[in-house]
Design a protein around this motif. Sequence first.
Motif, PDB file in Angstrom:
ATOM      1  N   PHE A   9       0.506  14.642   3.825  1.00 60.08           N
ATOM      2  CA  PHE A   9       0.721  16.669   3.323  1.00 60.08           C
ATOM      3  C   PHE A   9       2.300  16.835   2.866  1.00 60.08           C
ATOM      4  CE2 PHE A   9      -2.989  17.563   6.226  1.00 60.08           C
ATOM      5  CZ  PHE A   9      -3.692  17.728   5.194  1.00 60.08           C
ATOM      6  N   ASP A  10       2.445  17.993   2.448  1.00 54.79           N
ATOM      7  CA  ASP A  10       3.469  18.059   2.432  1.00 54.79           C
ATOM      8  C   ASP A  10       4.487  16.935   1.228  1.00 54.79           C
ATOM      9  OD1 ASP A  10       3.205  20.716   3.550  1.00 54.79           O
ATOM     10  OD2 ASP A  10       4.011  19.616   5.175  1.00 54.79           O
ATOM     11  N   ASN A  11       3.776  16.137   0.374  1.00 52.72           N
ATOM     12  CA  ASN A  11       4.059  15.673  -1.031  1.00 52.72           C
ATOM     13  C   ASN A  11       5.364  14.796   0.274  1.00 52.72           C
ATOM     14  OD1 ASN A  11       3.259  16.689  -2.815  1.00 52.72           O
ATOM     15  ND2 ASN A  11       5.087  18.065  -3.260  1.00 52.72           N
ATOM     16  N   VAL A  12       4.688  13.833   1.510  1.00 54.49           N
ATOM     17  CA  VAL A  12       5.514  12.303   2.112  1.00 54.49           C
ATOM     18  C   VAL A  12       4.508  11.499   1.960  1.00 54.49           C
ATOM     19  CG1 VAL A  12       6.103  11.531   4.447  1.00 54.49           C
ATOM     20  CG2 VAL A  12       6.009  14.223   4.317  1.00 54.49           C
ATOM     21  N   ILE A  13       5.290  10.628   1.279  1.00 52.50           N
ATOM     22  CA  ILE A  13       4.897   8.745   0.899  1.00 52.50           C
ATOM     23  C   ILE A  13       5.158   7.727   2.040  1.00 52.50           C
ATOM     24  CG2 ILE A  13       4.693   7.392  -1.266  1.00 52.50           C
ATOM     25  CD1 ILE A  13       5.744   9.892  -2.987  1.00 52.50           C
ATOM     26  N   TYR A  14       4.338   7.139   1.985  1.00 54.49           N
ATOM     27  CA  TYR A  14       4.592   5.956   2.939  1.00 54.49           C
ATOM     28  C   TYR A  14       4.146   5.246   1.884  1.00 54.49           C
ATOM     29  CZ  TYR A  14       3.206   9.916   6.795  1.00 54.49           C
ATOM     30  OH  TYR A  14       3.448  10.813   7.537  1.00 54.49           O
ATOM     31  N   HIS A  15       5.087   4.049   2.768  1.00 57.59           N
ATOM     32  CA  HIS A  15       5.234   2.660   1.609  1.00 57.59           C
ATOM     33  C   HIS A  15       4.605   1.442   2.394  1.00 57.59           C
ATOM     34  CE1 HIS A  15       6.254  -0.994  -1.613  1.00 57.59           C
ATOM     35  NE2 HIS A  15       5.166  -0.750  -1.311  1.00 57.59           N
ATOM     36  N   VAL A  16       3.794   1.065   2.977  1.00 54.80           N
ATOM     37  CA  VAL A  16       3.236  -0.368   3.029  1.00 54.80           C
ATOM     38  C   VAL A  16       3.569  -1.518   2.877  1.00 54.80           C
ATOM     39  CG1 VAL A  16       2.043  -1.439   5.547  1.00 54.80           C
ATOM     40  CG2 VAL A  16       2.098   1.315   5.644  1.00 54.80           C
ATOM     41  N   GLN A  17       4.050  -2.905   3.682  1.00 51.90           N
ATOM     42  CA  GLN A  17       4.315  -3.584   2.370  1.00 51.90           C
ATOM     43  C   GLN A  17       5.439  -4.470   3.268  1.00 51.90           C
ATOM     44  OE1 GLN A  17       7.648  -2.980   0.357  1.00 51.90           O
ATOM     45  NE2 GLN A  17       6.862  -4.648  -1.671  1.00 51.90           N
ATOM     46  N   THR A  18       4.348  -5.572   2.751  1.00 51.18           N
ATOM     47  CA  THR A  18       5.068  -7.250   3.841  1.00 51.18           C
ATOM     48  C   THR A  18       5.541  -8.126   2.143  1.00 51.18           C
ATOM     49  OG1 THR A  18       2.324  -7.974   3.552  1.00 51.18           O
ATOM     50  CG2 THR A  18       3.788  -7.297   5.814  1.00 51.18           C
ATOM     51  N   SER A  19       6.392  -8.937   2.450  1.00 52.89           N
ATOM     52  CA  SER A  19       6.712  -9.609   1.289  1.00 52.89           C
ATOM     53  C   SER A  19       5.902 -11.400   1.852  1.00 52.89           C
ATOM     54  CB  SER A  19       8.350 -10.107   1.712  1.00 52.89           C
ATOM     55  OG  SER A  19       8.742  -9.986   2.778  1.00 52.89           O
ATOM     56  N   ALA A  20       6.114 -11.903   0.734  1.00 52.42           N
ATOM     57  CA  ALA A  20       5.216 -13.197   0.429  1.00 52.42           C
ATOM     58  C   ALA A  20       6.159 -14.725   1.525  1.00 52.42           C
ATOM     59  CB  ALA A  20       4.648 -13.805  -0.749  1.00 52.42           C
ATOM     60  N   ILE A  32       0.584  -1.638  -0.274  1.00 48.95           N
ATOM     61  CA  ILE A  32      -0.486  -0.093   0.005  1.00 48.95           C
ATOM     62  C   ILE A  32       1.251   1.260  -0.237  1.00 48.95           C
ATOM     63  CG2 ILE A  32      -1.938   1.219   1.496  1.00 48.95           C
ATOM     64  CD1 ILE A  32      -2.649  -1.378   2.490  1.00 48.95           C
ATOM     65  N   THR A  33       0.922   2.153  -1.060  1.00 47.85           N
ATOM     66  CA  THR A  33       1.097   3.915  -0.683  1.00 47.85           C
ATOM     67  C   THR A  33       0.183   4.974  -0.594  1.00 47.85           C
ATOM     68  OG1 THR A  33       2.582   2.669  -2.664  1.00 47.85           O
ATOM     69  CG2 THR A  33       2.656   4.896  -2.294  1.00 47.85           C
ATOM     70  N   LEU A  34       0.845   5.157   0.885  1.00 44.80           N
ATOM     71  CA  LEU A  34      -0.013   6.322   1.219  1.00 44.80           C
ATOM     72  C   LEU A  34       0.401   7.725   0.988  1.00 44.80           C
ATOM     73  CD1 LEU A  34      -0.589   4.308   4.081  1.00 44.80           C
ATOM     74  CD2 LEU A  34      -2.843   4.628   2.263  1.00 44.80           C
TER      75      LEU A  34
END
Length: 320
Positions: free
Chosen positions: A34-45, A29-31
């Motif tokens: 504000f201020d163009n901050v990007i969060y990437h939530v990830q788990t591997s198989a 998931i990519t979120l």
Amino acid sequence: MILLEPNSYVLEETLLARFNSEKPEVVDITLVDFDNVIYHVQTSAEQRTLLNLSVEMKYFNEVCAYGAESILQREYGDYLVPVANSQYQITLQFNLEQLPADKAGLAKHVSMLKRNVLASPFIRAFEYWESQQEGAGPLMATHYRENEAIYVQAQQDRVTVIFSTLFQEEVDRVLGKVFLQEFVDARRQAAIQNAPQVFYSSREAPLEIRHLPGLRQDESVGYVSFVLFPRHFADAEVREKTISQIQLFRDYLHYHIKCAKAYMHSRMRTRVKEFLKVINRAKPDRTTAASEKRTASGRYFRPQFRQSSATSPQQVEGEW
């Protein structure tokens, strides 16, 4: 009017859903905050129980010079891991099988990551004030958006915070000037004397930053200066509240501009509807009663006017 929280609500809900999940799932998931901050939530198989949170902040290298890394180590040291992707600057890893009992508190604390990182120049300025050094402290600039920055500088009796705000559209520029001027005028009211002093200039930069190269000085840029006094940061609890609120100034400003535009558009549409009703009422009724009449048998006829033979033009001319 909405109440903007200093944390990322969508990040908090996403993490809490993963923390409370009974069966670990593959997540990617990519979120965006504000201020163009990007969060990437990830788990591997292969390792579904390890949840990685990667954060992209374009201004991270600037705030690192003001102590952002020490704040990250103090607040999230147990979860910090080396960054694997060069796109991101921060990576936190959570073992879903070894989470603390207060999962909601952990998700709330992690969602404050952007706020805590951006707080580093403010904390450095407050620490300089506490040291009681003579003269002004270093000018700390954070370019948190493209062509926009926050400047923080401490002095012996105050801390000055300057926002440079860019307005892309002409309507936003006019409304922004009105709102920012109201900040200056509202400070004079007796009911809010505890608020910090506010100064606004539309084109010319304040004296504290006028010597910096590359500053834009045109109609699309506005500079807002907040003067924080010891009553705003001497107490630890008040200090944290001040940092959280002043970071959201730019977001609140543009939120009010958009709300004002939406309100004016709705009022204009209402007035247009009222004008159309007036125009429709002013149209004359097209009835046939005045132009057409019926005979006793029900037929229509139109009266025809014929000239009398006694008054024909030829007769009149012959008499003369």
